[in-house]
Design an enzyme around this catalytic site. Structure first.
Site, PDB file in Angstrom:
ATOM      1  N   SER A   1      27.182 123.568 125.265  1.00 31.09           N
ATOM      2  CA  SER A   1      27.907 122.396 124.752  1.00 31.09           C
ATOM      3  C   SER A   1      26.909 121.516 124.014  1.00 31.09           C
ATOM      4  O   SER A   1      25.978 120.978 124.621  1.00 31.09           O
ATOM      5  CB  SER A   1      28.533 121.615 125.903  1.00 31.09           C
ATOM      6  OG  SER A   1      28.966 120.357 125.430  1.00 31.09           O
TER       7      SER A   1
ATOM      8  N   HIS B   1      30.365 125.332 122.197  1.00 28.06           N
ATOM      9  CA  HIS B   1      31.417 124.416 122.627  1.00 28.06           C
ATOM     10  C   HIS B   1      31.174 123.047 121.992  1.00 28.06           C
ATOM     11  O   HIS B   1      30.104 122.468 122.151  1.00 28.06           O
ATOM     12  CB  HIS B   1      31.375 124.326 124.159  1.00 28.06           C
ATOM     13  CG  HIS B   1      32.448 123.492 124.765  1.00 28.06           C
ATOM     14  ND1 HIS B   1      33.722 123.957 124.990  1.00 28.06           N
ATOM     15  CD2 HIS B   1      32.447 122.204 125.218  1.00 28.06           C
ATOM     16  CE1 HIS B   1      34.454 123.014 125.554  1.00 28.06           C
ATOM     17  NE2 HIS B   1      33.706 121.929 125.702  1.00 28.06           N
TER      18      HIS B   1
ATOM     19  N   ASP C   1      32.510 119.174 121.638  1.00 25.35           N
ATOM     20  CA  ASP C   1      33.354 118.173 122.292  1.00 25.35           C
ATOM     21  C   ASP C   1      33.738 117.061 121.325  1.00 25.35           C
ATOM     22  O   ASP C   1      32.875 116.351 120.811  1.00 25.35           O
ATOM     23  CB  ASP C   1      32.590 117.561 123.478  1.00 25.35           C
ATOM     24  CG  ASP C   1      32.472 118.531 124.630  1.00 25.35           C
ATOM     25  OD1 ASP C   1      33.514 119.042 125.073  1.00 25.35           O
ATOM     26  OD2 ASP C   1      31.333 118.789 125.072  1.00 25.35           O
TER      27      ASP C   1
ATOM     28  N   MET D   1      35.695 113.570 121.009  1.00 28.28           N
ATOM     29  CA  MET D   1      36.225 112.448 121.818  1.00 28.28           C
ATOM     30  C   MET D   1      36.548 111.268 120.900  1.00 28.28           C
ATOM     31  O   MET D   1      35.817 111.008 119.946  1.00 28.28           O
ATOM     32  CB  MET D   1      35.174 112.005 122.838  1.00 28.28           C
ATOM     33  CG  MET D   1      34.658 113.134 123.711  1.00 28.28           C
ATOM     34  SD  MET D   1      33.547 112.511 124.970  1.00 28.28           S
ATOM     35  CE  MET D   1      32.908 114.055 125.650  1.00 28.28           C
TER      36      MET D   1
ATOM     37  N   HIS E   1      36.851 121.435 121.683  1.00 27.92           N
ATOM     38  CA  HIS E   1      37.560 120.839 122.820  1.00 27.92           C
ATOM     39  C   HIS E   1      38.002 119.437 122.414  1.00 27.92           C
ATOM     40  O   HIS E   1      37.179 118.526 122.306  1.00 27.92           O
ATOM     41  CB  HIS E   1      36.580 120.824 124.015  1.00 27.92           C
ATOM     42  CG  HIS E   1      37.090 120.141 125.238  1.00 27.92           C
ATOM     43  ND1 HIS E   1      36.277 119.847 126.316  1.00 27.92           N
ATOM     44  CD2 HIS E   1      38.327 119.699 125.586  1.00 27.92           C
ATOM     45  CE1 HIS E   1      36.986 119.252 127.258  1.00 27.92           C
ATOM     46  NE2 HIS E   1      38.235 119.143 126.837  1.00 27.92           N
TER      47      HIS E   1
ATOM     48  N   MET F   1      39.378 116.041 123.026  1.00 29.69           N
ATOM     49  CA  MET F   1      39.681 115.012 124.033  1.00 29.69           C
ATOM     50  C   MET F   1      40.139 113.791 123.266  1.00 29.69           C
ATOM     51  O   MET F   1      39.439 112.775 123.186  1.00 29.69           O
ATOM     52  CB  MET F   1      38.423 114.727 124.869  1.00 29.69           C
ATOM     53  CG  MET F   1      38.113 115.831 125.868  1.00 29.69           C
ATOM     54  SD  MET F   1      36.402 115.816 126.420  1.00 29.69           S
ATOM     55  CE  MET F   1      35.640 116.749 125.108  1.00 29.69           C
TER      56      MET F   1
ATOM     57  N   MET G   1      38.903 121.671 133.764  1.00 31.35           N
ATOM     58  CA  MET G   1      37.809 120.692 133.772  1.00 31.35           C
ATOM     59  C   MET G   1      37.242 120.590 135.192  1.00 31.35           C
ATOM     60  O   MET G   1      37.984 120.417 136.160  1.00 31.35           O
ATOM     61  CB  MET G   1      38.307 119.298 133.340  1.00 31.35           C
ATOM     62  CG  MET G   1      38.616 119.142 131.864  1.00 31.35           C
ATOM     63  SD  MET G   1      37.300 119.641 130.729  1.00 31.35           S
ATOM     64  CE  MET G   1      35.967 118.518 131.168  1.00 31.35           C
TER      65      MET G   1
ATOM     66  N   GLY H   1      34.583 113.142 129.284  1.00 32.70           N
ATOM     67  CA  GLY H   1      34.064 111.933 128.638  1.00 32.70           C
ATOM     68  C   GLY H   1      32.551 111.952 128.496  1.00 32.70           C
ATOM     69  O   GLY H   1      32.017 111.461 127.513  1.00 32.70           O
ATOM     70  N   PHE H   2      31.874 112.536 129.464  1.00 33.61           N
ATOM     71  CA  PHE H   2      30.412 112.487 129.444  1.00 33.61           C
ATOM     72  C   PHE H   2      29.806 113.783 129.955  1.00 33.61           C
ATOM     73  O   PHE H   2      30.392 114.432 130.826  1.00 33.61           O
ATOM     74  CB  PHE H   2      29.916 111.324 130.309  1.00 33.61           C
ATOM     75  CG  PHE H   2      30.430 109.994 129.834  1.00 33.61           C
ATOM     76  CD1 PHE H   2      29.771 109.293 128.828  1.00 33.61           C
ATOM     77  CD2 PHE H   2      31.605 109.469 130.353  1.00 33.61           C
ATOM     78  CE1 PHE H   2      30.275 108.090 128.357  1.00 33.61           C
ATOM     79  CE2 PHE H   2      32.120 108.261 129.895  1.00 33.61           C
ATOM     80  CZ  PHE H   2      31.447 107.571 128.885  1.00 33.61           C
ATOM     81  N   GLY H   3      28.648 114.110 129.426  1.00 35.32           N
ATOM     82  CA  GLY H   3      27.887 115.231 129.948  1.00 35.32           C
ATOM     83  C   GLY H   3      27.098 114.764 131.161  1.00 35.32           C
ATOM     84  O   GLY H   3      27.056 113.571 131.478  1.00 35.32           O
ATOM     85  N   GLY H   4      26.499 115.711 131.853  1.00 37.50           N
ATOM     86  CA  GLY H   4      25.581 115.371 132.937  1.00 37.50           C
ATOM     87  C   GLY H   4      26.222 114.880 134.224  1.00 37.50           C
ATOM     88  O   GLY H   4      25.552 114.277 135.062  1.00 37.50           O
TER      89      GLY H   4
ATOM     90  N   ASP I   1      34.415 123.798 132.479  1.00 33.54           N
ATOM     91  CA  ASP I   1      33.611 122.850 131.705  1.00 33.54           C
ATOM     92  C   ASP I   1      33.263 121.631 132.550  1.00 33.54           C
ATOM     93  O   ASP I   1      34.147 120.915 133.006  1.00 33.54           O
ATOM     94  CB  ASP I   1      34.443 122.434 130.468  1.00 33.54           C
ATOM     95  CG  ASP I   1      33.712 121.481 129.543  1.00 33.54           C
ATOM     96  OD1 ASP I   1      32.495 121.305 129.695  1.00 33.54           O
ATOM     97  OD2 ASP I   1      34.387 120.931 128.648  1.00 33.54           O
ATOM     98  N   GLY I   2      31.964 121.430 132.735  1.00 32.98           N
ATOM     99  CA  GLY I   2      31.483 120.224 133.401  1.00 32.98           C
ATOM    100  C   GLY I   2      30.655 120.507 134.638  1.00 32.98           C
ATOM    101  O   GLY I   2      31.117 121.154 135.574  1.00 32.98           O
ATOM    102  N   GLY I   3      29.407 120.065 134.598  1.00 37.74           N
ATOM    103  CA  GLY I   3      28.554 120.156 135.789  1.00 37.74           C
ATOM    104  C   GLY I   3      28.104 121.555 136.151  1.00 37.74           C
ATOM    105  O   GLY I   3      27.727 121.812 137.305  1.00 37.74           O
TER     106      GLY I   3
ATOM    107  N   GLY J   1      26.185 122.164 129.147  1.00 41.53           N
ATOM    108  CA  GLY J   1      25.490 121.267 128.223  1.00 41.53           C
ATOM    109  C   GLY J   1      24.114 120.912 128.720  1.00 41.53           C
ATOM    110  O   GLY J   1      23.091 121.450 128.264  1.00 41.53           O
TER     111      GLY J   1
HETATM  112  C1  DX5 Z   1      32.665 116.583 129.191  1.00 41.01           C
HETATM  113  C2  DX5 Z   1      32.618 117.655 128.134  1.00 41.01           C
HETATM  114  C3  DX5 Z   1      31.702 118.766 128.462  1.00 41.01           C
HETATM  115  C4  DX5 Z   1      30.256 118.373 128.583  1.00 41.01           C
HETATM  116  C5  DX5 Z   1      29.662 119.230 129.673  1.00 41.01           C
HETATM  117  O1  DX5 Z   1      33.706 115.727 128.915  1.00 41.01           O
HETATM  118  O2  DX5 Z   1      33.904 118.201 127.928  1.00 41.01           O
HETATM  119  O3  DX5 Z   1      31.836 119.846 127.549  1.00 41.01           O
HETATM  120  O4  DX5 Z   1      29.524 118.558 127.411  1.00 41.01           O
HETATM  121  O5  DX5 Z   1      28.392 118.799 129.897  1.00 41.01           O
HETATM  122  P1  DX5 Z   1      27.550 119.181 131.206  1.00 41.01           P
HETATM  123  O6  DX5 Z   1      27.376 120.664 131.178  1.00 41.01           O
HETATM  124  O7  DX5 Z   1      26.311 118.408 131.022  1.00 41.01           O
HETATM  125  O8  DX5 Z   1      28.375 118.719 132.387  1.00 41.01           O
HETATM  126 ZN    ZN Z   2      34.054 120.088 126.750  1.00 44.29          ZN
END
Ligand code: DX5
Ligand code: ZN
Length: 224
Positions: free
Chosen positions: A7, A32, A34, A36, A65, A67, A136, A141-144, A174-176, A196
């Protein structure tokens, strides 16, 4: 075959071309992206011009993706910009089946996404239509963010439903995702794994992709 999708949200946007080249060297064949809008999720990211620029520098499959609050209006613009796969949130669509059909008729694979608090049953009527379903594993909304383990229960139920209905949509998560939980995700039934932070914040993103692919392949052997 399980795919690892870096991502780019976690990449250095000032050096995006180099970052993409790195993960491709590691073997990534899907990316991927994102999108937003600051309404559907409390963050803003990229729009069609960035997708168009990425399209010019890579042959990788671009998984966009969305959002955003108005996916019907923007999905065709992202496909025109070069998206190969476009996913929309169930929570953002008034007529989900029409939106998925529209994406397919515009020439892309259509995915449907559900947030952690949205039940799987809301997808019952579109499972035979979707090319992929994205579960999800964080609130978007956010990575990490920290992986929400309940998402694996949903993946298992969705995988069972897929067999039961004899369908072949892909299951994406997707996520974490980290090196510690990627195997669990594959064993639960995921085919497309988004990561990501784990990839782009590592010392060497190419190695991180390779390592994740290796773990995923080992887990597939157990699943089969
Ligand atoms: C979150 C995004 C994800 C994000 C994942 O809203 O949809 O695609 O980039 O990031 P990580 O892998 O850091 O959780
Ligand atoms: Zn995503």
């Amino acid at each position: 075959m399980v795919e690892i999708l870096p991502s780019i949200l976690a990449a250095d946007f000032a050096r995006l071309g180099e970052e993409i080249a790195r993960v491709e060297r590691g073997g990534a064949s899907m990316l991927h992206l994102d999108v937003m809008d600051g309404h559907f999720v409390p963050n803003l990211t990229i729009g069609p011009p960035v997708v168009k620029s990425i399209r010019k520098i890579t042959k990788a499959i671009l998984d966009v993706h969305l959002m955003i609050a108005d996916p019907d209006r923007y999905a065709p613009i992202f496909i025109e910009a070069g998206a190969d796969c476009v996913s929309v949130h169930q929570e953002a669509c008034h007529h989900l089946d029409s939106t998925l059909r529209m994406i397919q008729s515009e020439g892309a694979q259509a995915g449907v996404v559900i947030n952690p608090a949205t039940p799987l049953s809301t997808l019952d009527e579109v499972l035979d239509l979707a090319d992929y379903v994205l579960i999800m594993s964080v609130n978007p909304g956010f990575g990490g963010q920290q992986f929400l383990p309940n998402s694996l229960r949903k993946v298992r139920a969705l995988d069972a439903r897929r067999r039961q209905m004899n369908l072949n949509f892909h299951i994406e998560i997707d996520g974490g995702i980290t090196m510690d939980n990627v195997s669990d995700a594959v064993r639960a039934g995921c085919d497309w794994i988004v990561a990501g932070t784990t990839i782009f914040h590592s010392e060497d993103p190419a190695t991180a992709v390779r390592q994740m692919q290796h773990l995923a392949r080992e887990a597939t052997a157990i699943r089969a």
